[in-house]
Design an enzyme around this catalytic site. Sequence first.
Site, PDB file in Angstrom:
ATOM      1  N   SER A   8       0.837  -1.190   0.000  1.00  0.00           N
ATOM      2  CA  SER A   8       0.000   0.000   0.000  1.00  0.00           C
ATOM      3  C   SER A   8       0.880   1.251   0.000  1.00  0.00           C
ATOM      4  O   SER A   8       1.654   1.466  -0.931  1.00  0.00           O
ATOM      5  CB  SER A   8      -0.959  -0.053   1.193  1.00  0.00           C
ATOM      6  OG  SER A   8      -1.970   0.907   1.060  1.00  0.00           O
ATOM      7  N   ASP A  47     -10.074  -3.107  -5.379  1.00  0.00           N
ATOM      8  CA  ASP A  47      -9.440  -2.318  -4.322  1.00  0.00           C
ATOM      9  C   ASP A  47      -9.969  -0.882  -4.331  1.00  0.00           C
ATOM     10  O   ASP A  47      -9.820  -0.172  -5.327  1.00  0.00           O
ATOM     11  CB  ASP A  47      -7.921  -2.322  -4.546  1.00  0.00           C
ATOM     12  CG  ASP A  47      -7.141  -1.746  -3.372  1.00  0.00           C
ATOM     13  OD1 ASP A  47      -7.727  -1.019  -2.548  1.00  0.00           O
ATOM     14  OD2 ASP A  47      -5.938  -2.031  -3.282  1.00  0.00           O
ATOM     15  N   HIS A 105      -8.216  -4.589  -1.521  1.00  0.00           N
ATOM     16  CA  HIS A 105      -6.933  -4.143  -0.980  1.00  0.00           C
ATOM     17  C   HIS A 105      -6.253  -5.215  -0.137  1.00  0.00           C
ATOM     18  O   HIS A 105      -5.026  -5.281  -0.101  1.00  0.00           O
ATOM     19  CB  HIS A 105      -7.159  -2.886  -0.132  1.00  0.00           C
ATOM     20  CG  HIS A 105      -5.910  -2.145   0.215  1.00  0.00           C
ATOM     21  ND1 HIS A 105      -5.141  -1.509  -0.726  1.00  0.00           N
ATOM     22  CD2 HIS A 105      -5.286  -1.936   1.404  1.00  0.00           C
ATOM     23  CE1 HIS A 105      -4.107  -0.929  -0.139  1.00  0.00           C
ATOM     24  NE2 HIS A 105      -4.167  -1.179   1.145  1.00  0.00           N
TER      25      HIS A 105
END
Length: 755
Positions: free
Chosen positions: A559, A644, A679
């Site tokens: 991320s 995501d 995600h």
Amino acid sequence: MAETRSAPVAKKVEHVMQMFGDVRVDNYYWLRDDSRCNPNMLSYLREENAYTHSVMSGSKQFENQLFAEIRGRIKEDDISAPLRKGPYYYYKKNLQGKEYVQHCRRLITDNKAEPSVYDTMPTGPDAPPEHIILDENVKAQEHGYYRIGTFKASPDHKLVAYAEDTKGDEIYSVHVIDSESLKPVGQPLKGVTCYLQWAGNDALVYVTMDEILRPDKVWLHKLGTEQSSDVCLYHEKDDMFSLDLYASESHKYIFVASESKTTRFVYSLDVSKPQDGLRVLTPRVDGIDSSVSHRGNHFFIQRRSTEFYNSELVACSVDDTSKTTVLIPHRESVKIQEIQFFRDHLAVFEREQGLQKITVHRLPAEGQPLNSLQAGHSVSFVDPVYKVNSTESEFSSNVLRFCYSSLKTPPSVYDYDMDSGTSVIKKIDTVLGGFDASNYVTERKWVTAADGTQIPMSIVYNKNLAKLDGSDPCLLYGYGSYEISIDPYFKSSRLSLLDRGFIYVIAHVRGGGEMGRQWYENGKLLKKKNTFTDFISCAESLIELKYCSKEKLCGEGRSAGGLLMGAVLNMRPDLFKVAVAGVPFVDALTTMLDPTIPLTTSEWEEWGDPRKEEYYFYMKSYSPVDNVTAQNYPNILVTAGLNDPRVMYSEPAKFVAKLREMKTDNNLLLFKCELGAGHFSKSGRFEKLQEDAFTFAFMMKAQAASSMAPSSRSISSLSSRVLSAGLWSYNSSLLMDLDLPSACVSLVSFWWWSR
């Protein structure tokens, strides 16, 4: 490393962007499709997945061995530490071979007795029967992805509300069921977040999002009525702010907080009178961040400002919030991370010199004056580096429950008697396969950054394998954003690296929260590059201290940590043999220029608003997609999730496409996009372990091809030694008996399973 077949080549469609006299051309902008339905885009993603599968097919047997090894450490049929709530013990239960948990409870036969650290949930034929409220395995059969975001029993325990996500896009449906008959109560609430609280036994408070997935409205829902008739309690119209929702430990108030990255203000809702609506508890003042708790006739406010950057704790009367009393003053070296109130105690989770601690204070009886706190006492921990999490505890008890782990200590749930100081362990995650914590060493090292700042690193290795002479393979992990602390935690799958001679290191770089609020401030906005140079300094230090060499160093981040990896790869690709960027935020400038993308507006205070010239050119100078150049890069694995909502799949897709176009090496570049997840990738517990096995197999595949690895003649010699030793089936412990260098053990491991 020569690739066996041609990699996918994304088509180029020129997309010109201009600002402040600067022109950028993004030939892969077309990969962004907000509907996720564009056939050309999906075809490209499938080509990348097929290519990744093809390249890794030669090591599939090794990957499967890793997966079997990782899964073999898990006690598949297990339960969580039962938590006492009212007349029941609540717990989660895993079943042999099942991906998901069951949510269960048992009746407490004598729930009038005061909770104690020695309480144990009875089992067996004479115990109250187990009652399964929700079996996620049954629910998940209908979906490729399944995640419960919230599971909450009503105050009288007759109903349960739970929020489920079936796509990975973090848009939930809330269901209410009768906790005994399991029959649905009313219709589900659709299109909501997982922020959910009971307002009495017949009403729910929940939060919805706007078109850019910003939590912006809080609602009151009366059970038995249509969602369309719900009352909007608050609408946050400022797109820099998002809503949070939580309940006081006393369960008498629900708090609605509106927050940006620098400001947070709070409203309260009296649970006994939800029809009265919200009341302003802390006013909106730019730069003031407040969180609120409740006990007796007091509210307690954890307050942070530019002046009091590590927070202070103040108390005020429920009837007059304008007059406050300081209970814990601001301290430059100690950050208040979290506070947890009980009827008679206060537990303060703090952070000093990068380490967590818990300080417990006894409180005067409810209703008594509260002008100061008694001196507190601290909970003791044994490891040099560790992680401590607060968990739910019973407000009316003297028992604090917390979860402790370290790089070599499995997650352990403790009940702590806040009067006597006695700790009782309630649950240690079982690690099968002969795990022995004494085989591992954890260390803390400090690294001098480019500007002289001291950066902490947490390190773990197997003392029987690590040579510490520069020949060991090493994995360096980093994050460094949002004031999030990456504390040294245990992960059983990581043992598959440590037991192959890897050294594992966490770089606690600036931008995180490990060293207090200033640590975060010095790694954001126009100081963001400190995050990247800190990581580079850590990598250089590991090489200098003989933990590894450039040819043995792997880097990983997810991320915002993927942004870290992308930036570092452009700045110092020579430092690493392998890099893994998970769901990476790598198209930072383009994303932050587009307010229609989820999270953009609320994150201008994190990265900067590039609509302003100074921020535009600063962000352009590090944004990974904008800085890919014609140079050699290490072996790289990039992952993404099509659904995501936090980092759009197109960011890593564009990064990979541009790397394929520009890089001048023949090293591996693989892209793996989950087409049915978000995600946090796949939702099943074994599916996640399979992903770990895949990542580790990639790392070792790249390590095995290192120019510093033994020659083919050496490999043949090593293999002969393995075979002559009678190792007709792979056994890592027997390989140790051959006294091979740890890097060779890793290499032979890979050779055996991919031969």
